[in-house]
Design a protein around this motif. Structure first.
Motif, short mmCIF file in Angstrom:
data_model
loop_
_atom_site.label_atom_id
_atom_site.label_comp_id
_atom_site.label_asym_id
_atom_site.label_seq_id
_atom_site.Cartn_x
_atom_site.Cartn_y
_atom_site.Cartn_z
N ASN A 193 0.86 -1.18 0.00
CA ASN A 193 0.00 0.00 0.00
C ASN A 193 0.90 1.24 0.00
O ASN A 193 1.52 1.56 1.01
N ALA A 194 0.95 1.94 -1.12
CA ALA A 194 1.88 3.06 -1.27
C ALA A 194 1.55 4.21 -0.33
O ALA A 194 2.46 4.87 0.19
N VAL A 195 0.28 4.47 -0.10
CA VAL A 195 -0.10 5.57 0.78
C VAL A 195 0.30 5.24 2.22
O VAL A 195 0.84 6.10 2.94
N LEU A 196 0.06 4.02 2.63
CA LEU A 196 0.46 3.58 3.97
C LEU A 196 1.97 3.69 4.14
O LEU A 196 2.46 4.17 5.17
N ALA A 197 2.72 3.29 3.12
CA ALA A 197 4.18 3.36 3.18
C ALA A 197 4.66 4.79 3.29
O ALA A 197 5.62 5.09 4.01
#
Length: 225
Positions: A156-160
Motif C-alpha cells: 500500500n503506497a499511501v500507507l508506506a
C-alpha cells in the motif's frame, strides 16, 4: 557541541552533489536520530561547522529547519539545543506507529510471497547477531529495516508514505531502548513472520500491536530509571 571521542564514521561525510544546506541538514538529522547528538545537547554553530567542514551559514539554516520540524529547540540568548522528547510525545508517536504498522502487518499477511518471507527471516537473523554482538547501532538499523520490509510487503503506497514520515522519529525513540529490548524484540519479530507466512492477518495485527506496545512500555521504563 559534538561530543569528543565519537566512534569512527559517526560524523557523516558530506558528498558534493546537492545544495550544501540540504546536505548539512541531513548530516545533523542523522546525528540526532542516532543520538550521537543526544537530547539536551547544546549545538554550537562554529563547532558543528568545523566538524562538518563547512561555513556557519548552512549550519545556521539547517538548525532553523530542524527547529521548525521539532528536532532542535532555539532558545533566545542561549542558542540551539537538541530537543528533549517528552513521554507524551513518545506516546503520540508510538500510537500512530501502532495504527500504521498493525495495518501493514495485516496486509503483508495477505500479500507476502516466499521471497518476502525469506527476506524477513534474513533480517531477523542479522538482528539477533547484532544483539549478540552488543551492536546497538546495527540492531536499531535492522529493526527499522524489518519494519520497512513489512511495510513494503503490505503493498500500500499511501500507507508506506505515511510510515516513512514517522520512521526517523521512531528510530530516535527506539535507540535508547534497543539494548533493553534486546533479543525479546527479535523473538516478537519471529512470531510476526510466522503469522504473516501463515496468512493469518488477524494474528499478525494483534502481534504488531503488542510489539509496539512493548516498545512504548520499555521507553517509559528507561525514561523513568
Amino acid at each position: 557541541m559534538l561530543p569528543t571521542g565519537l566512534p569512527q564514521g559517526t560524523v557523516p561525510r558530506l558528498e558534493r552533489p546537492g545544495p550544501l544546506r540540504e546536505r548539512v541538514y541531513e548530516a545533523l538529522l542523522e546525528l540526532i536520530t542516532a543520538r550521537a547528538l543526544e537530547p539536551g545537547r547544546h549545538l554550537v554553530e562554529s563547532e558543528l561547522a568545523g566538524q562538518l567542514g563547512v561555513s556557519r551559514q548552512p549550519v545556521r539554516e539547517a538548525l532553523q529547519r530542524l527547529n521548525t520540524e521539532g528536532w532542535v529547540d532555539l532558545r533566545p540568548a542561549q542558542g540551539a539545543f537538541v530537543h528533549e522528547p517528552t513521554q507524551a510525545e513518545a506516546d503520540q508517536l508510538l500510537s500512530v506507529r501502532s495504527l500504521l504498522e498493525a495495518e501493514a502487518a495485516r496486509l503483508a499477511a495477505l500479500n507476502a510471497d516466499k521471497a518476502g518471507i525469506d527476506a524477513l527471516h534474513e533480517i531477523a537473523g542479522q538482528g539477533r547477531l547484532a544483539v549478540a554482538a552488543h551492536d546497538v547501532t546495527r540492531a536499531v538499523a535492522l529493526n527499522a529495516a524489518f519494519h520497512a520490509k513489512i511495510m513494503e510487503l503490505a503493498g500500500n503506497a499511501v500507507l508506506a508514505e505515511l510510515a516513512a514520515q514517522v520512521d526517523r522519529r521512531v528510530r530516535w525513540h527506539y535507540t535508547p531502548v534497543a539494548r533493553l529490548r534486546g533479543g525479546t524484540s527479535w523473538d516478537e519479530h519471529e512470531e510476526l513472520i510466522e503469522a504473516i507466512d501463515s496468512r493469518d492477518g488477524q494474528r499478525a495485527t494483534r502481534l504488531m500491536r503488542e510489539h509496539t506496545e512493548h516498545t512504548r512500555q520499555s521507553y517509559h521504563e528507561q525514561d523513568n530509571s
